[in-house]
Each structure stands twice: as C-alpha cells, then as structure tokens.
Design an enzyme around this catalytic site. Sequence first.
Site, PDB file in Angstrom:
ATOM      1  N   ASP A   1       6.592   8.797   2.825  1.00  0.00           N
ATOM      2  CA  ASP A   1       7.917   9.316   3.173  1.00  0.00           C
ATOM      3  C   ASP A   1       8.137  10.661   2.487  1.00  0.00           C
ATOM      4  O   ASP A   1       8.529  11.667   3.104  1.00  0.00           O
ATOM      5  CB  ASP A   1       8.956   8.275   2.695  1.00  0.00           C
ATOM      6  CG  ASP A   1      10.328   8.515   3.291  1.00  0.00           C
ATOM      7  OD1 ASP A   1      10.483   9.466   4.080  1.00  0.00           O
ATOM      8  OD2 ASP A   1      11.254   7.747   2.959  1.00  0.00           O
TER       9      ASP A   1
ATOM     10  N   LYS B   1      -0.971   5.287  -6.740  1.00  0.00           N
ATOM     11  CA  LYS B   1      -0.768   5.438  -8.186  1.00  0.00           C
ATOM     12  C   LYS B   1      -1.466   4.274  -8.873  1.00  0.00           C
ATOM     13  O   LYS B   1      -0.811   3.393  -9.452  1.00  0.00           O
ATOM     14  CB  LYS B   1       0.728   5.453  -8.501  1.00  0.00           C
ATOM     15  CG  LYS B   1       1.443   6.721  -8.063  1.00  0.00           C
ATOM     16  CD  LYS B   1       1.321   7.868  -9.055  1.00  0.00           C
ATOM     17  CE  LYS B   1       2.117   7.598 -10.307  1.00  0.00           C
ATOM     18  NZ  LYS B   1       1.880   8.652 -11.324  1.00  0.00           N
TER      19      LYS B   1
END
Length: 374
Positions: free
Chosen positions: A250, A193
């Site tokens: 994850d 990001k």
Amino acid sequence: MTTHKLLLLPGDGIGPDVMTEVRSVLAWIEKAGLASFEIEEDLVGGAAYDAYGSAVSDQAVDLAQQADAVLFGAVGGPKWDDVPYEVRPEAGLLRLRKDLQLFANLRPAICYGALADSSSLKREIVEDLDILIVRELTGGVYFGEPKEIIDLGNGQQRGIDTQVYDTYEIERITRVAFDLGRTRNNKVTSMEKRNVMKSGVLWNQVVTKVHAEEYADVALDHMLADAGAMQLVRNPKQFDVIVTDNLFGDVLSDIAAMLTGSLGMLPSASLGAPDARTGKRKSMYEPVHGSAPDIAGTGQANPIAMISSLSMALRYSLDMGDTATLVEKAIAGVLEKGLRTGDIYTDGMTKVGTKGMGEAILAELDVLADAAGA
Ligand code: NAD
C-alpha cells in the site's frame, strides 16, 4: 485472429468520459487487424444503484466472471453520499474484487520522458522509469484476526491488528510476480521485514523456495521494506518487479506512483488465480484515480490512466504485449509533441481535452503502424 471477451464498466463521473477513449483505441486495434473483441458493457457504482438499487448487478458479476479482462472506470460522487452503506458505489468495486478473488494488485510506475520534469525527483532519476509493484491484496494486517480495540480496565485501551500470512497466500502472489517478471526484465525484488516480523521470515522463506523450485531463470533479490522505500526514491531504476505484502505494498506503491506525476496518468490491475482449465487469470484493470466529480462531463479528464489500463490488459491478460507497447509508444509520442490535459499542463505546452488527447493518441498509433509497415 483471436477474439477476446471484454467487459467495460465505465461507472460514474469521468469514468464514462475516459472509457469512450478506450472504446476508440479498441476499435483502432480491430481495424488494424491486430485482434477482435467481443465487448459487453454494464453499469457499476452510483449508475448501477440508480438503475437497479445495488452497486453492481448479479448479471454484471457473471459477465465479469466470463470475461478475459474487465475494464473498470471509476465510481462514486456526491450524488450518492447518503445512500445506504451496503449499496454505496464503492461496494460494486469491492464485490467484483471479492467475487473474482483478485488477490494480486499491480501498480506500475512509468515515467514518460516528456513528463520527467514534473516529478518531485531529478529528471535523471525518474526519466524512462518503468517498474511494477505487485502487492498482495486480500491478506495480511488489513484482514487478520483479532482486529479490535479492547478495554484494559485501567483507563487504557489497546488497539490490535494482526499480521498473518499462510504459505499458500505467499506462494500465489510470488508466482504472479515471477510470471510478470518473465514478461518484463526478468528481475524480482521481494520486500518484507524479516528482521523484526515472523510473517516476514516466512515470506522470505516461501519466496526463496518458490524461486528455487519454479523460477530459477528469474533474478531474485530480497530487501527489507524500509530499505526498499529509501531505494525507491534514491535509485528507482534498479528495480523491475517488486513483490510485497498488503501493508508495505500500500505504502510502497503510492511512493512509486507519485515519482511519476498526476493521478490522471496512473493505471492499475488486479489479478486472481489462473483457471485450472484455461490457465487464464481473472482480471480487472482500472485507473488509480476516482470519478473526479469536479470535472466530470466537462471534457477535461485525462484519459491516459484509463488507456494505460487497457494497455496493461493487452499485456497481462490478452497476450498482446506488442500491441501494448504500441499503445504506450503512442502515449509517449503525444506527450513528446507537447499535448497536455489540464492536470499535466505546464507553460508552453498545448492544452487539449479528453477527446483531443484520445484523438491524438489514435493519430500517433496510425503513424507508428505506418512506420512499422513501411
Ligand atoms: P479523484 O481521483 O476522483 O480526484 C482527485 C483530483 O484529481 C480531482 O481534482 C480530480 O479532478 C483530479 N483528477 C482525477 N483523475 C483525473 C483525470 N483522469 N484527469 C484529470 N484530473 C483528474 O479523487 P476524489 O476527489 O478524492 O474522489 C472523487 C470520488 O471518486 C469520490 O466519490 C471517491 O469515493 C471516488 N473514488 C473512486 C475510486 C475508484 O473508483 N476506484 C478511487 C478513488 C476515489
């Protein structure tokens, strides 16, 4: 013929049930003259606690250090719910990951054509899907300091986690992803990001630099992790290898894995740095599922996640990609014939147990090997 050193750690619950089927596949590979194996075996998890009072013995960790690959079943179960925290079954798994310095977690999402209708997505979107998520496993926000809840003194508290990555951590996971890309379809997508996170900016810069300097032959894309999550459910087949940090990995690996069906089908691998002398990486291969105490010892467990974990070991640690493909084709063939363990059973299919599924995969391997020899 090369002899490969393997350590088998079946563990608890269905771990030993599914590891039995892996032993049979290894015996088949030896009999077919494709490789020979030097196999060690030890206890881990609750079984190790019962025998030694710890969740993994020093001897087992030494054997793991020397092995070309470790195959790990599963650990845990209600029997050990009350053992002291530091010797609980999961502590064995965590110590192995830590001592072998396994910083790269590999989660493939493979959708066998025969199971495409069990996915929550449309058949054409997931059929024959084969992507690999490479997740950084030992850094980032799960480990960064400070990590605390502080009292602000005005009736408010503040929870703090710290996302932190150093250059070397990004470089080494990037190299794993590019190395794996070269053994597959030669395409890596890096997700972060960078629009809102400094660690994302650094991640993007380091991946770009490693690519330009060492892996210009592999195609590289960058994608913001939220856009990546959308693309994973919109058009997952556009990806080959995805590399991302611990937190995004994850979440994204669970999304990708669930595109393809049951826990009983999902393998994983964890890799460390290459050895300076041999170039081999430390590695451990394990199914994503746990010890399934509800079906342990009943002969109902699906052994495919464990056998697929072996197939990953063949491909990524033992340089036996062709044999890995053979095993994967055998699994696909058995599913095509309608054989199903309980967890993937649907009406009209033939229900088999752990042993039945293992034997069917061996029979399919015979057929494939005969056809290749003919
Ligand atoms: P689980 O993965 O063991 O089981 C969840 C459900 O999926 C159960 O209904 C089980 O029967 C089914 N299932 C799982 N694997 C299957 C297979 N191969 N074939 C058919 N069905 C399968 O998760 P859980 O029930 O949350 O945990 C049970 C124990 O396993 C706990 O002690 C937990 O701590 C441990 N655990 C260990 C690991 C590991 O060793 N890496 C991972 C997750 C959970």
